[in-house]
Design an enzyme around this catalytic site. Sequence first.
Site, PDB file in Angstrom:
ATOM      1  N   VAL A   1       8.456  -9.100   1.474  1.00 53.01           N
ATOM      2  CA  VAL A   1       7.244  -8.773   2.216  1.00 53.01           C
ATOM      3  C   VAL A   1       6.754  -7.389   1.821  1.00 53.01           C
ATOM      4  O   VAL A   1       7.464  -6.395   1.966  1.00 53.01           O
ATOM      5  CB  VAL A   1       7.488  -8.842   3.737  1.00 53.01           C
ATOM      6  N   LYS A   2       5.530  -7.333   1.328  1.00 47.71           N
ATOM      7  CA  LYS A   2       4.954  -6.083   0.868  1.00 47.71           C
ATOM      8  C   LYS A   2       4.206  -5.432   2.025  1.00 47.71           C
ATOM      9  O   LYS A   2       3.288  -6.021   2.603  1.00 47.71           O
ATOM     10  CB  LYS A   2       4.016  -6.352  -0.305  1.00 47.71           C
TER      11      LYS A   2
END
Length: 214
Positions: free
Chosen positions: A82-83
């Site tokens: 997850v960025k």
Amino acid sequence: MKIFIDSADIAEIREAAEMGVIDGVTTNPSLVAKTGRSLDAVIAEICEVVDGPISAEVLATDTEGILREGRKLAAMHENIVVKVPLIADGIKAVKVFAGEGIKTNVTLCFSAPQGLLAAKAGATYISPFLGRMDDVGSEGLDLIGQLVNIYGNYAFETEVLAASIRHPMHLVHCAEMGADVATIPHKVILQLLKHPLTDIGLARFLEDAKKIPE
């Protein structure tokens, strides 16, 4: 050093994967928008092509929204990272994700203090943006060196993921400094292969080969 391709173009990703030189993929909203497809569709297809970390970015900027979107992305595939943007709400979310076993890539890092806080929160990767720093007259490579040294001093597990790489020498210098990962565009991957002496040498070999009796 691990090499990721910075792209949402499935054709580019397939070509790099077939070469056997990439270990993962990073995407961002700008890259996904260029495809004209939904984020879910793009990420799902990338997961079929590359067996490695695949960064997918949340769009929310509040903690609850980041957590909601991040959990949805992480549920899509075990390789999803997850960025998260490097803002206060993002750092809060990173801490929660770390406790839940969700990997994170903290993006838009432009200073060592930012990188230190991301590591303290439990980020899996930190993404310092070399090229964008160079654009405003700063030395992006200095930040890579600072983060590598700081993380080494305190045995942080966060990996330095050099981003916004514009040319082959960026990659070389990052490797010399000990960056864990570099994410690079498809065109730069192809540039890594190029050298005029290679082209000249191959042309000469092929020309001389025509003189070999059958």
